[in-house]
Design an enzyme around this catalytic site. Structure first.
Site, PDB file in Angstrom:
ATOM      1  N   GLU A  75      -2.765  -9.189   3.087  1.00  0.00           N
ATOM      2  CA  GLU A  75      -3.181  -9.688   4.401  1.00  0.00           C
ATOM      3  C   GLU A  75      -4.693  -9.651   4.565  1.00  0.00           C
ATOM      4  OE1 GLU A  75      -3.839  -5.467   4.923  1.00  0.00           O
ATOM      5  OE2 GLU A  75      -2.326  -6.624   3.855  1.00  0.00           O
ATOM      6  N   CYS A  90       0.828  -1.205   0.000  1.00  0.00           N
ATOM      7  CA  CYS A  90       0.000   0.000   0.000  1.00  0.00           C
ATOM      8  C   CYS A  90       0.868   1.263   0.000  1.00  0.00           C
ATOM      9  CB  CYS A  90      -0.973  -0.047   1.175  1.00  0.00           C
ATOM     10  SG  CYS A  90      -2.283   1.192   1.096  1.00  0.00           S
ATOM     11  N   HIS A 130      -3.863  -5.252  -0.533  1.00  0.00           N
ATOM     12  CA  HIS A 130      -3.612  -5.762   0.814  1.00  0.00           C
ATOM     13  C   HIS A 130      -3.643  -7.281   0.826  1.00  0.00           C
ATOM     14  CE1 HIS A 130      -3.617  -2.045   3.272  1.00  0.00           C
ATOM     15  NE2 HIS A 130      -4.237  -1.573   2.201  1.00  0.00           N
TER      16      HIS A 130
END
Length: 386
Positions: A359, A273, A357
């Site tokens: 995650e 990011c 992202h």
């Protein structure tokens, strides 16, 4: 637990558009950049994501709050979104993990929110005109003129360095792995059981990123955003991680300079990011402000090298400008929504980054193997260092 909503609220955009609805959080006034997120779930993770600092989040899915909130589904130590906009708040929050309904959670964290407005209309405005400043006012003495003035006074996120505002004050270790259905969040992993030493720059890091690093054997030390490269390199890390975060990457001179110094070594670097944008800037590229950004958990991204498509979680209003990439950077991923740059890999250094992202939290796990690639680079680096 049933939710009782009685107070009024209003939302005023800087273009003069007014929405009236019901207050679902704290009383008061909140001003920020209004964006929309298309995720159906994960509202607590969204609210606690530091990347939403100075932003008022519109959730396009109509029913938000069904499962309440708990003390585990958080991405930081507090709520960072400065406001919440939803269509409907269910009267009952139902989940075996529920500890507090969404309205009370917002009040406890002093977050102003509004429900019972036409979020489809609002989303269309933001898509057509772009993300814009807005003001939510809740409680007594609602004043459209005052709210409009507050919205127009908001300076916007371009040129705003927010990483320095949300970063940790001091370095700390992180050894906690991912949540499990049986047992919940685990205890810290013993340091001797973790194979790799990773230093993570905190520009607004999400905790699930740290958990996924630990899951892969990383003993993580989180450091403040302004930590000089010399201090990081003195820790002899096996790898350096550049976290997500809010605001415009270009004013973060301290971060860009530190990354440039680390790039002079062969230490593996992985950015996500804001960290992706900072790696691009440190390599000589430029960034740009997007019209309304990417915010959601269902964004298709092309993996150019493998020739497949990943469904990803996204949350960014700035992007690296592909046209400005230097010759030593290859493009690895691109958005299938608008063709914007999603991933890069340096050809002469063990450094790479991803705009989305991997995650998730919330979102799919298609991009999680990017963490494994980081470990592969670390292994290669360690072998060559011997």
């Amino acid at each position: 637990m049933e939710v009782a909503l009685t107070k009024s609220a209003l939302l005023v955009l800087e273009d003069g558009t007014v929405f009236t609805g019901t207050a679902i959080g704290a009383d008061g006034l909140s001003v920020g950049e209004v964006v929309f997120n298309t995720s159906m779930t994960g509202y607590q993770e969204i609210l606690t994501d530091p990347s939403y600092s100075r932003q008022i989040v519109t959730l396009t899915y109509p029913h938000i709050g069904n499962t309440g909130t708990n003390n585990e589904d958080v991405e930081s130590n507090g709520v960072h979104a400065c406001g919440l906009i939803i269509r409907d708040l269910p009267l009952i929050a139902s989940s075996f993990r529920n500890q507090q309904n969404l309205s009370d959670y917002l009040k406890a964290n002093n977050v102003v929110g509004i429900a019972d407005i036409d979020t489809r209309k609002l989303t269309r405005i933001l898509r057509e005109k772009g993300a814009q400043a807005g003001c939510i006012m809740a409680g007594a003495d609602l004043d459209e003129v005052k709210a409009l003035a507050a919205a127009k006074a908001f300076p916007g996120l371009k040129g705003m360095d927010l990483a320095k505002e949300v970063t940790t004050d001091k370095a700390y270790p992180w050894r906690k792995g991912s949540w499990r259905l049986v047992g919940g969040l685990p205890a810290d992993t013993p340091a001797e059981a973790l194979k790799y030493k990773v230093v993570a720059y905190d520009y607004g890091v999400k905790q699930n990123i740290l958990r996924m690093l630990v899951d892969r054997g990383c003993d993580v030390t989180v450091v403040p955003a302004k930590t000089p490269a010399s201090e990081v390199l003195a820790m002899n890390p096996d790898g350096v991680f550049l976290s997500n975060g809010p605001g415009d990457p270009e004013p973060c001179d301290y971060a860009i300079e530190a990354i440039q110094q680390i790039l002079k070594t062969d230490t593996p670097i992985f950015g996500i990011c804001l960290g992706h944008q900072l790696l691009a800037l440190a390599s000589g590229a430029k960034t740009l402000k997007m019209k309304f950004g990417h915010h959601g958990a269902n964004h298709p991204v092309s993996n150019i090298e493998k020739g497949n498509v990943m469904i990803t979680s996204q949350n960014h209003g700035f992007a690296a400008d592909e046209a400005t990439l230097p010759a030593n950077i290859k493009v690895t991923h691109k958005s299938l929504f608008d063709g914007s740059l999603q991933g890069i890999h340096l050809t002469d250094k063990p450094a790479f980054s991803f705009q989305g992202h991997p995650e998730a939290s919330p979102g799919p796990n298609d991009a999680a193997p990017l963490f494994d690639h980081f470990i592969e680079l670390i292994e290669h680096y360690r072998q060559n260092a011997k």
